[in-house]
Design a protein around this motif. Structure first.
Motif, mmCIF file in Angstrom:
data_model
loop_
_atom_site.group_PDB
_atom_site.id
_atom_site.type_symbol
_atom_site.label_atom_id
_atom_site.label_comp_id
_atom_site.label_asym_id
_atom_site.label_seq_id
_atom_site.Cartn_x
_atom_site.Cartn_y
_atom_site.Cartn_z
ATOM 1 N N LEU A 1 12.923 17.830 22.906
ATOM 2 C CA LEU A 1 13.974 17.090 23.605
ATOM 3 C C LEU A 1 14.917 16.416 22.608
ATOM 4 N N THR A 2 14.355 15.802 21.551
ATOM 5 C CA THR A 2 15.239 15.165 20.574
ATOM 6 C C THR A 2 16.088 16.206 19.863
ATOM 7 N N LEU A 3 15.480 17.361 19.605
ATOM 8 C CA LEU A 3 16.228 18.419 18.931
ATOM 9 C C LEU A 3 17.391 18.887 19.800
ATOM 10 N N LEU A 4 17.095 19.105 21.089
ATOM 11 C CA LEU A 4 18.158 19.521 22.010
ATOM 12 C C LEU A 4 19.254 18.466 22.049
ATOM 13 N N ALA A 5 18.840 17.206 22.053
ATOM 14 C CA ALA A 5 19.827 16.135 22.092
ATOM 15 C C ALA A 5 20.714 16.187 20.857
ATOM 16 N N ALA A 6 20.102 16.437 19.689
ATOM 17 C CA ALA A 6 20.891 16.494 18.457
ATOM 18 C C ALA A 6 21.878 17.652 18.507
ATOM 19 N N ILE A 7 21.414 18.808 19.004
ATOM 20 C CA ILE A 7 22.328 19.953 19.130
ATOM 21 C C ILE A 7 23.441 19.600 20.113
ATOM 22 N N THR A 8 23.056 18.892 21.187
ATOM 23 C CA THR A 8 24.042 18.503 22.189
ATOM 24 C C THR A 8 25.087 17.577 21.586
ATOM 25 N N ILE A 9 24.728 16.847 20.544
ATOM 26 C CA ILE A 9 25.743 16.010 19.896
ATOM 27 C C ILE A 9 26.677 16.877 19.063
ATOM 28 N N ILE A 10 26.104 17.737 18.219
ATOM 29 C CA ILE A 10 26.926 18.373 17.188
ATOM 30 C C ILE A 10 27.852 19.441 17.761
ATOM 31 N N ILE A 11 27.294 20.422 18.456
ATOM 32 C CA ILE A 11 28.131 21.546 18.872
ATOM 33 C C ILE A 11 29.275 21.097 19.788
ATOM 34 N N PRO A 12 29.001 20.351 20.856
ATOM 35 C CA PRO A 12 30.117 19.960 21.720
ATOM 36 C C PRO A 12 31.147 19.082 21.016
ATOM 37 N N THR A 13 30.729 18.281 20.032
ATOM 38 C CA THR A 13 31.717 17.463 19.333
ATOM 39 C C THR A 13 32.780 18.350 18.703
ATOM 40 N N PHE A 14 32.332 19.427 18.045
ATOM 41 C CA PHE A 14 33.317 20.278 17.382
ATOM 42 C C PHE A 14 34.069 21.141 18.372
ATOM 43 N N ASN A 15 33.409 21.444 19.493
ATOM 44 C CA ASN A 15 34.149 22.142 20.538
ATOM 45 C C ASN A 15 35.263 21.256 21.081
ATOM 46 N N ALA A 16 34.961 19.969 21.197
ATOM 47 C CA ALA A 16 35.975 19.030 21.695
ATOM 48 C C ALA A 16 37.172 19.023 20.762
ATOM 49 N N LEU B 1 14.435 3.810 11.732
ATOM 50 C CA LEU B 1 13.148 3.127 11.749
ATOM 51 C C LEU B 1 12.000 4.080 12.034
ATOM 52 N N ASN B 2 12.262 5.107 12.843
ATOM 53 C CA ASN B 2 11.190 6.026 13.199
ATOM 54 C C ASN B 2 11.156 7.245 12.302
ATOM 55 N N ASN B 3 11.816 7.162 11.150
ATOM 56 C CA ASN B 3 11.792 8.236 10.171
ATOM 57 C C ASN B 3 12.317 9.555 10.712
ATOM 58 N N HIS B 4 13.523 9.523 11.242
ATOM 59 C CA HIS B 4 14.153 10.772 11.653
ATOM 60 C C HIS B 4 15.488 10.899 10.929
ATOM 61 N N PRO B 5 15.473 11.089 9.606
ATOM 62 C CA PRO B 5 16.753 11.098 8.881
ATOM 63 C C PRO B 5 17.672 12.223 9.336
ATOM 64 N N PHE B 6 17.088 13.373 9.706
ATOM 65 C CA PHE B 6 17.954 14.489 10.078
ATOM 66 C C PHE B 6 18.651 14.229 11.402
#
Lengths: 489, 614
Positions: B272-287, B398-403
């Motif tokens: 779910l977090t991975l999907l969320a991250a993809i949901t941030i990146i790809i649509p941002t550049f599409n926008a 804080l939760n060690n998710h640098p990527f």
């Protein structure tokens, strides 16, 4: 107490009076079907509360079964007879103005005969009697499909006739085989002597029954007559064929499978049959550009859903199937009735010809939308509780295979949604209509449409009105022993 | 009683507005505003109330309404946006066709959304959910033309989602015998891990479609850009958030944090977090690549949903607070931006970013609104977007998710770029000749702009006001209370205090201003002079804003095609050709039909005699 036999006698005698009235009383002929069907509706409704508690058995000619023919008026029969007379009543009001050209009296006589046949099938307790009514139903539908005398109508009527007769003859063979074996034609008596379908001499009649009745109830691949017949008939006939006639086939099928043979082993096969019928129907409807053909294919899809639910074979599943039957009877007749005048005004059955109707025929369009929403199973319309029950009944079986089946059924629903929403968009949001010919349907067409809309919304919000009769109907189908006991008492 | 009256007024008011519209359009407009405003007041009064009430029964299941902090929080957001959109519509919809129908569907959709957040069992949840879906479909299709395709795409995906949800709901019912959310929460701790995963995936599909999670986001860009602008605001800021509400409901209210984190051995959360991250990146550049202002905002909505889900899916108190706060902030600034673009479309007749420009002097209030909105969107300090993004970043670090934090950061860079494109191409640069007589937005449009801009800045400076409520919500979901004051959060792992940021900002501003003063020797060079070596360039034919970011596009375009959309299109094409083939089974030849019947019979008989299947 009213004798339930009136439910059959009233339309039958009216059907034969109509041609006589042709000499001099032509103008009032068209008022007879609504009158008779209204009477039937009142009688059925008044019988319903009693019948739910205890079925009524009527001996024809005074001989008790197995010697005489009996009527078995149980909750299932009354449920069907209520829906038949309700839809029959509503459609006949619509027909007052809609049926103008052609042989008007013959139309009304055949219409009543068709409903006589349907009512007879669901009330009788005798298999040969059932076959006779079945033939009355079928023959009058063949005639009604071709009644306008147009080339398309005659062609599809004769196709229907050939396939239907093939089916009927299979049923007749099956009945003959059973009669030869047991020497009785009473369903309860027959049922009491059948305890397994695994022997060939019982399995063969069962298969003949399934195939024969499958033709009328439009199970794939036996339903090839349906799209032609339903789409070339006048809209009132399409409504009654789709709303009532094919469901009577399902009734007969269920009676044979559940009550006579008690063949619970083949239920999974029935489910599969329903699933395939549903998917083929929805897929075919998806690529249609003719609105009536689309609705006809959608009917086969819905039949598939009903058969599927029957195949679940639990109390809840069968109630759901019967609920879906009611849903489809109301919604599909609403859809055919609303498109009736739309087609009439547009002069074409093409979906593209209906563009812009939303403004010209606002009430009809809203009614169409509600009918479509209801068939898709959207709340708060009647289609939602029935779909709800079916989905629940399948999941309650707690089996992985059934979940896969269910997913496919719901995929069919998605396709159904897609093509109905396409039509709704065309009606409301596409094209401008400049011609003055398109105006709102006449009052005699709007009243039945509004009644149907109110029923669809009313039952959708308050499904409890149906639950008691649905539950006892399902119990009647499942309780074979009880049926035999009651009928042979 | 209060909850019931809210829903009765909402639904009744919708139909009443429609009926009244047949008599008088002025009365209808008045009633629509009156109902929305009174609903806002009613919901506002319900603050802090908790309770549950069974109001009807359906198929022997009690239908329950309930209110608590979580549903109040969503309800007030829904109603505020709808009210402002209705006020905005007063002038926007004037003189258009089917305005009665428009208001009916707008208010119906609003009522259904209120119903969703106020329902305490899954049957009423599903019923309201479906009413929302079809009423939104009818409004998305309203604009005709391209809107029809958008509407179809929306409703088909929406039905697929709700069918998944239906299976999930009925499965819960057949397992636990109840659909009351509270009772299911009590019972679900006994569920096996696989069953929980099965249910969660079904709901993930349903809510993912609605909230436009990648890869099931493809309905959103066309739907949000083709709908009438006030409804786009509702769609983008509220309707898709129903998916977020669903996520919170299924992950935290039903399962609870502990069960959710253990789902599928933690892999569910990971995906779910991975999907969320993809949901941030790809649509941002599409926008970034859009030339249609509303389409740009639509893609941006998907990206922001990514942030919200990222915050929620981490599964810590701070993350949930950040996600919920970002939800609230996104409601404010996305509604504002869609309404502002709507006002521009209303005045200029276009929303094509290549043919607008220089409107700053013509529509100053709208400019301020877009400025506030984009500042919030980017997350510039002293706007509310800053606080929520700060919380989300903080959680990730804080939760060690640098990527994941890096993904969020990249998203913000993209946001800066497309926000600048939006504001520059509409308001800055040169004014096309045909727009020289543009009038400012009418008063009924300015009012929502002002209110929403104030919300953005107010909650940016005083984030404690909403955070206190959100803190109560997370506490009711089983998390520890955080120490929140009006200026921010005082947590052990580093406080957030807006006063300090405020002070830093003020100092920076003074310094910049000072340098601006001492170096302020600007040379004015006319445009004609600087370009083309003094050769006269016709102003009307040359436009600065065309092909904004062109070099960058050439670089990134091949990587940011909407592959998912193309994939679905292929799928639909394949299905259509399949359906055409299936239809050909009914070939019209009677002989073939008879063979079908005979064949069916023989197969059945053979299955007995030959194969002995029965």
């Amino acid at each position: 107490m009213v004798n339930p036999i009136l439910l059959i006698i009233a339309p039958l005698s009216a059907a034969f009076i109509i041609p006589l009235m042709g000499y001099g009383l032509k103008r009032i002929v068209k008022f007879i079907p609504p009158l008779v069907m209204g009477f039937n509706l009142v009688v059925s409704l008044s019988l319903a509360p009693k019948v739910i508690k205890n079925p009524i058995i009527v001996f024809l000619g005074g001989f008790p079964p197995p010697f005489g023919i009996n009527l078995y008026v149980g909750p299932l029969g009354i449920l069907f007879s209520c829906v038949i007379s309700l839809v029959g009543f509503i459609v006949s009001i619509y027909a007052l103005n809609y049926i103008k050209q052609g042989a008007e009296q013959k139309y009304h006589a055949l219409y009543l005969l068709l409903l006589t046949g349907a009512t007879g099938i669901v009330l009788t307790g005798d298999i040969f009697n059932l076959f006779v009514f079945y033939e009355i139903l079928c023959i009058s539908s063949y005639a009604l499909v071709g009644y306008t005398g147009e080339k398309a109508g005659i062609e599809s009527a004769s196709k229907y006739l050939i396939q239907g007769s093939l089916g009927s003859s299979l049923i007749l063979i099956a009945i003959a085989l059973l009669y030869g074996k047991f020497g009785t034609l009473n369903m309860a008596d027959m049922a009491s002597r059948i305890d397994s379908v695994h022997t060939m001499e019982l399995f063969f009649p069962l298969v003949l029954f399934i195939t024969g009745m499958g033709v009328e109830s439009a199970i794939f691949p036996l339903n090839a007559w349906l799209p032609d017949a339903h789409s070339s008939a006048p809209s009132t006939i399409s409504a009654i064929l789709s709303g009532i006639a094919i469901k009577i086939g399902i009734y007969a099928l269920c009676r044979v499978i559940f009550t006579i043979f008690g063949a619970t082993d083949i239920l999974q096969f029935l489910m599969l049959l329903g699933l395939v019928t549903l998917l083929v129907g929805e897929f075919s409807a998806f690529s249609q550009d003719n609105i009536k053909r689309m609705l006809a294919y959608s009917s086969t899809g819905q039949i598939g859903l009903i058969v599927f639910a029957m195949g679940v074979g639990t109390q809840y599943g069968i109630s759901g199937g019967l609920f879906q039957f009611t849903t489809h009877a109301l919604s599909k007749s609403l859809l055919f009735l609303t498109t009736g005048y739309m087609i009439y005004r547009a002069g074409s059955m093409k979906i593209s010809a209906l563009e812009g109707m939303g403004k010209k025929m606002p009430l009809t369009s809203v009614a169409f939308t509600i009918g479509a929403f209801s068939l898709i199973g959207l709340p708060p319309f009647i289609g939602f509780p029935s779909k709800f029950m079916i989905v629940y009944s399948v999941l309650a079986r707690q089996s992985g295979l059934y979940i896969v089946f269910l997913a496919l059924v719901l995929a069919g629903t998605v396709i159904e949604g897609a093509y109905f929403f396409k039509v709704i968009q065309a009606i409301y949001f596409k094209g401008e209509r400049k011609d003055d010919r398109a105006k709102e349907a006449p009052l005699s067409a709007l009243i039945p449409v509004i009644i149907l809309v109110l029923l669809i919304i009313g039952i959708g919000i308050y499904p409890k009105v149906l639950t008691s009769i649905l539950d006892s109907s399902a119990a009647e189908l499942l309780d074979r022993i009880g049926y035999i006991k009651e009928a042979l008492k | 009683m209060l909850i019931q009256s809210i829903l009765i007024i909402a639904f009744g008011g919708a139909f009443l507005t429609y009926i009244l519209g047949k008599a008088s359009s002025a009365l209808r407009d008045f009633l629509a505003v009156l109902i929305s405003v009174s609903l806002t007041v009613l919901i506002f009064l319900a603050y802090g109330k908790t309770g549950e009430i069974a109001f009807a029964s359906f198929m022997n299941l009690p239908l329950v309404l309930r209110i608590n902090h979580l549903s109040w929080f969503f309800a007030i957001a829904i109603q505020t946006v709808t009210t402002l959109s209705v006020i905005f519509s007063l002038s926007y919809m004037k003189g258009k066709e089917r305005v009665d129908f428009y208001y009916l569907m707008m208010l119906l959709c609003n009522s259904a959304m209120l119903g969703i957040v106020l329902s305490g069992d899954f049957v009423s949840f599903y019923i309201f959910w479906e009413i929302m879906s079809w009423s939104a479909f009818l409004l998305i299709s309203y604009n005709r033309g391209g809107a029809l395709y958008a509407g179809m795409k929306y409703i088909v995906m929406s039905i697929i989602g709700s069918m998944c949800m239906l299976i999930g709901i009925m499965s819960l019912y057949s397992t636990y015998g109840t659909l009351n959310i509270r009772e299911i929460h009590d019972l679900i701790s006994t569920a096996s891990g696989e069953y929980l995963l099965f249910i969660s995936i079904l709901f993930l599909a349903a809510f993912g479609v609605k909230s436009a999670l990648w890869p099931i986001h493809v309905w959103l860009p066309p739907a949000h850009s083709e709908a009438p602008s006030p409804f786009s605001a509702v769609l983008s800021s509220i309707l898709i958030k129903m998916g977020i509400y669903g996520f919170v409901l299924i992950l935290y209210v039903i399962s609870g944090a502990a069960l959710y984190l253990g789902l599928g051995g933690g892999s569910f959360r990971y995906i779910l977090t991975l999907l969320a991250a993809i949901t941030i990146i790809i649509p941002t550049f599409n926008a970034l690549m859009q030339d249609d202002a509303k389409r740009l905002l639509a893609w941006s909505s998907i990206a922001q949903i990514g942030y919200i889900i990222l915050g929620i899916s981490i599964g810590t108190s701070l993350g949930l607070i950040g996600g919920l706060f970002h939800f609230f902030n996104h409601v404010a600034f996305k509604a504002l931006l869609f309404l502002a673009v709507g006002a521009i479309e209303y005045r200029t007749g276009t929303r094509d970013l290549n043919s607008l420009g220089g409107l700053i002097k013509k529509m100053p209030v709208t400019f301020i609104a877009v400025l506030a909105g984009t500042f919030g969107l980017i997350g510039i300090p002293l706007t509310n977007g800053f606080v929520s993004k700060w919380l989300i970043y903080k959680t990730l670090i804080l939760n060690n998710h640098p990527f994941l934090a890096f993904a969020a950061l990249v998203g913000t860079w993209g946001t800066i770029l497309y926000s600048y494109k939006l504001i520059h191409n509409i308001f800055l640069g040169q004014l096309p000749e045909n727009l020289e007589h543009t009038k400012p937005a009418p008063a009924s449009m300015k009012l929502p702009f002002i209110i929403l801009s104030v919300v953005i800045v107010l909650f940016g400076i005083l984030p404690g006001i909403p955070l206190k409520l959100i803190n109560l919500i997370t506490a009711s979901l089983g998390f520890d209370l955080l120490n929140i004051n009006i200026w921010g959060i005082a947590s052990e792992s580093g406080p957030l205090n807006i006063i300090n940021i405020f002070a830093a900002f003020a100092v920076a501003l003074i310094v910049v201003w000072f340098f601006f003063l001492i170096s302020g020797k600007k040379v004015v060079i006319s445009q004609d002079n600087s370009y083309a070596a003094g050769i006269d360039v016709p102003k009307g034919k040359y436009h600065y804003t065309v092909d904004f970011y062109n070099p960058m596009f050439r670089m990134i375009k091949p990587y940011f095609r909407d592959y998912m959309d193309e994939f679905y299109s292929q799928l639909v094409k394949a299905l259509a050709s399949l359906s055409d083939r299936v239809r050909r089974l009914y070939c019209g030849d009677l002989g073939v039909y008879v063979i079908y019947i005979v064949l069916f019979l023989s197969i059945l008989v053979i299955s007995k005699i030959g194969l002995n299947l029965w």
